[in-house]
Design a protein around this motif. Sequence first.
Motif, short mmCIF file in Angstrom:
data_model
loop_
_atom_site.label_atom_id
_atom_site.label_comp_id
_atom_site.label_asym_id
_atom_site.label_seq_id
_atom_site.Cartn_x
_atom_site.Cartn_y
_atom_site.Cartn_z
N LEU A 1 0.82 -1.21 -0.08
CA LEU A 1 -0.18 -0.14 0.07
C LEU A 1 1.00 1.41 -0.23
O LEU A 1 2.06 1.37 0.56
CB LEU A 1 -0.81 0.09 1.35
CG LEU A 1 -1.67 -1.22 1.53
CD1 LEU A 1 -2.56 -1.00 2.86
CD2 LEU A 1 -2.62 -1.26 0.48
N PRO A 2 0.47 2.36 -0.66
CA PRO A 2 -0.88 2.43 -1.53
C PRO A 2 -0.60 1.95 -2.99
O PRO A 2 0.72 1.28 -3.05
CB PRO A 2 -1.10 4.02 -1.70
CG PRO A 2 0.33 4.62 -1.40
CD PRO A 2 0.91 3.77 -0.49
N GLU A 3 -1.31 2.36 -3.77
CA GLU A 3 -1.06 1.80 -5.38
C GLU A 3 0.38 2.50 -5.72
O GLU A 3 0.56 3.64 -5.14
CB GLU A 3 -2.13 1.93 -6.14
CG GLU A 3 -3.34 1.42 -5.94
CD GLU A 3 -4.36 1.91 -4.78
OE1 GLU A 3 -4.02 2.80 -4.16
OE2 GLU A 3 -5.18 1.22 -4.54
N PRO A 4 1.08 1.82 -6.82
CA PRO A 4 2.37 2.26 -6.86
C PRO A 4 2.38 3.80 -7.57
O PRO A 4 3.34 4.50 -7.31
CB PRO A 4 3.08 1.45 -8.07
CG PRO A 4 2.20 0.00 -7.64
CD PRO A 4 0.84 0.44 -7.00
N HIS A 5 1.25 4.08 -8.37
CA HIS A 5 1.30 5.32 -8.99
C HIS A 5 1.06 6.48 -7.90
O HIS A 5 1.24 7.64 -8.56
CB HIS A 5 0.20 5.26 -10.04
CG HIS A 5 -1.26 5.19 -9.51
ND1 HIS A 5 -1.92 4.10 -8.97
CD2 HIS A 5 -2.35 6.22 -9.30
CE1 HIS A 5 -3.15 4.69 -8.56
NE2 HIS A 5 -3.50 5.78 -8.70
N VAL A 6 0.69 6.35 -6.71
CA VAL A 6 0.39 7.52 -5.95
C VAL A 6 1.59 7.54 -4.77
O VAL A 6 1.53 8.29 -3.87
CB VAL A 6 -0.92 7.52 -5.21
CG1 VAL A 6 -2.24 7.63 -6.28
CG2 VAL A 6 -1.11 6.23 -4.32
N MET A 7 2.56 6.72 -4.83
CA MET A 7 3.21 6.45 -3.73
C MET A 7 4.43 7.95 -3.55
O MET A 7 4.60 8.44 -2.45
CB MET A 7 4.44 5.29 -3.70
CG MET A 7 3.76 3.89 -3.36
SD MET A 7 4.97 2.65 -3.77
CE MET A 7 3.97 1.31 -3.08
N LEU A 8 4.54 8.66 -4.55
CA LEU A 8 5.14 9.73 -4.71
C LEU A 8 4.31 11.06 -5.00
O LEU A 8 4.65 12.16 -5.41
CB LEU A 8 6.17 9.80 -5.54
CG LEU A 8 7.70 9.46 -5.03
CD1 LEU A 8 7.37 7.82 -4.85
CD2 LEU A 8 8.75 9.80 -5.88
N ARG A 9 3.18 10.64 -4.70
CA ARG A 9 1.81 12.09 -5.04
C ARG A 9 2.29 13.22 -4.30
O ARG A 9 1.98 14.27 -4.90
CB ARG A 9 0.63 11.32 -4.53
CG ARG A 9 -0.62 12.37 -4.81
CD ARG A 9 -1.88 11.86 -4.34
NE ARG A 9 -2.74 12.91 -4.50
CZ ARG A 9 -4.00 12.84 -3.82
NH1 ARG A 9 -4.32 11.75 -3.33
NH2 ARG A 9 -4.74 13.86 -3.96
N ALA A 10 2.89 13.19 -3.12
CA ALA A 10 3.23 14.56 -2.49
C ALA A 10 3.97 15.47 -3.35
O ALA A 10 3.92 16.55 -3.09
CB ALA A 10 3.86 14.12 -1.17
N LEU A 11 4.89 14.63 -4.23
CA LEU A 11 5.85 15.49 -4.94
C LEU A 11 5.27 15.97 -6.30
O LEU A 11 6.00 16.62 -7.14
CB LEU A 11 7.12 14.62 -5.30
CG LEU A 11 7.77 14.30 -3.95
CD1 LEU A 11 9.01 13.48 -4.38
CD2 LEU A 11 8.11 15.45 -2.97
N ARG A 12 4.19 15.82 -6.29
CA ARG A 12 3.22 16.61 -7.75
C ARG A 12 3.16 18.08 -7.27
O ARG A 12 3.20 18.85 -8.35
CB ARG A 12 1.91 15.86 -7.78
CG ARG A 12 1.84 14.56 -8.49
CD ARG A 12 0.65 13.88 -8.64
NE ARG A 12 0.62 12.32 -8.79
CZ ARG A 12 -0.30 11.62 -8.93
NH1 ARG A 12 -1.65 12.02 -8.86
NH2 ARG A 12 -0.18 10.27 -9.02
#
Length: 257
Positions: A73-84
């Motif tokens: 967890l979470p899904e791979p595509h959101v693991m670095l979401r904070a850096l968007r």
Amino acid sequence: MDNLQPSLFGDPEPAPIPRYEPGDFPFHHGAQSMAERGFIAQDWVPVLQPLDDRLRAIAVELAGHSAAGEQILPEPHVMLRALRIPLSQVRVVLIGQDPYPTPGHANGLAFAAQASVRPLPRSLANIYKELNDDLGIAPAAHPDLSAWHERGVLLLNQSLSVQAGNAGAHQRLGWSAVVEAVIAALNQRENPPVALLWGRHAQKLAGLMDRMPQLASAHPSPLSASRGFFGSRPFSEINRRLSDSGQPPIDWSLPAL
């Protein structure tokens, strides 16, 4: 939120656990690729590119855990979401520990959860209570902090992945080098953001933030919120610190969903 789906006979069955290959993790392909595909903002590339090999190693290790039957967890595509959020637009850094270990909860932002999650995570409910006491903003009915993220609040966990049902399981996976590089880049900015450090785990990073205005208090978890989190008024104090440095205040309200 449980992990069930209807069977042919109408009874719930456990949903299959996703199995991931190294290439399923966007960071396996390098920082530049992540930026080109929208997984991180472009100005984080020089920060993360020196860590491309480390990130690939993390992807390989996570894939190994997945192959062994672990639910990641979470899904791979959101693991670095904070850096968007672009590096240049971060105004506040809020440090968490690791993603929620309940399937369907974690969404890549510290302290936040998927909008449909009920009841609210207990730490977040305490955050909302302090927000109401501090600024008079009524608690949101949902745990989605995307609006804070979009306004420049970097909701950054120290571990960007976790094993389902096992909080802290990935603390030694190698994420610390990534998080420390992110903090160092923010600390070196001409106008550094305000750092919000809740609990001892976050406060261990204070030495990496020597140029940032820092606010520290107890963690908002039910075990510690009454020991210095409640009454700390962090939201108004952050806005005061931002104003002192010539930056606009944060709108801490959250829209209804």
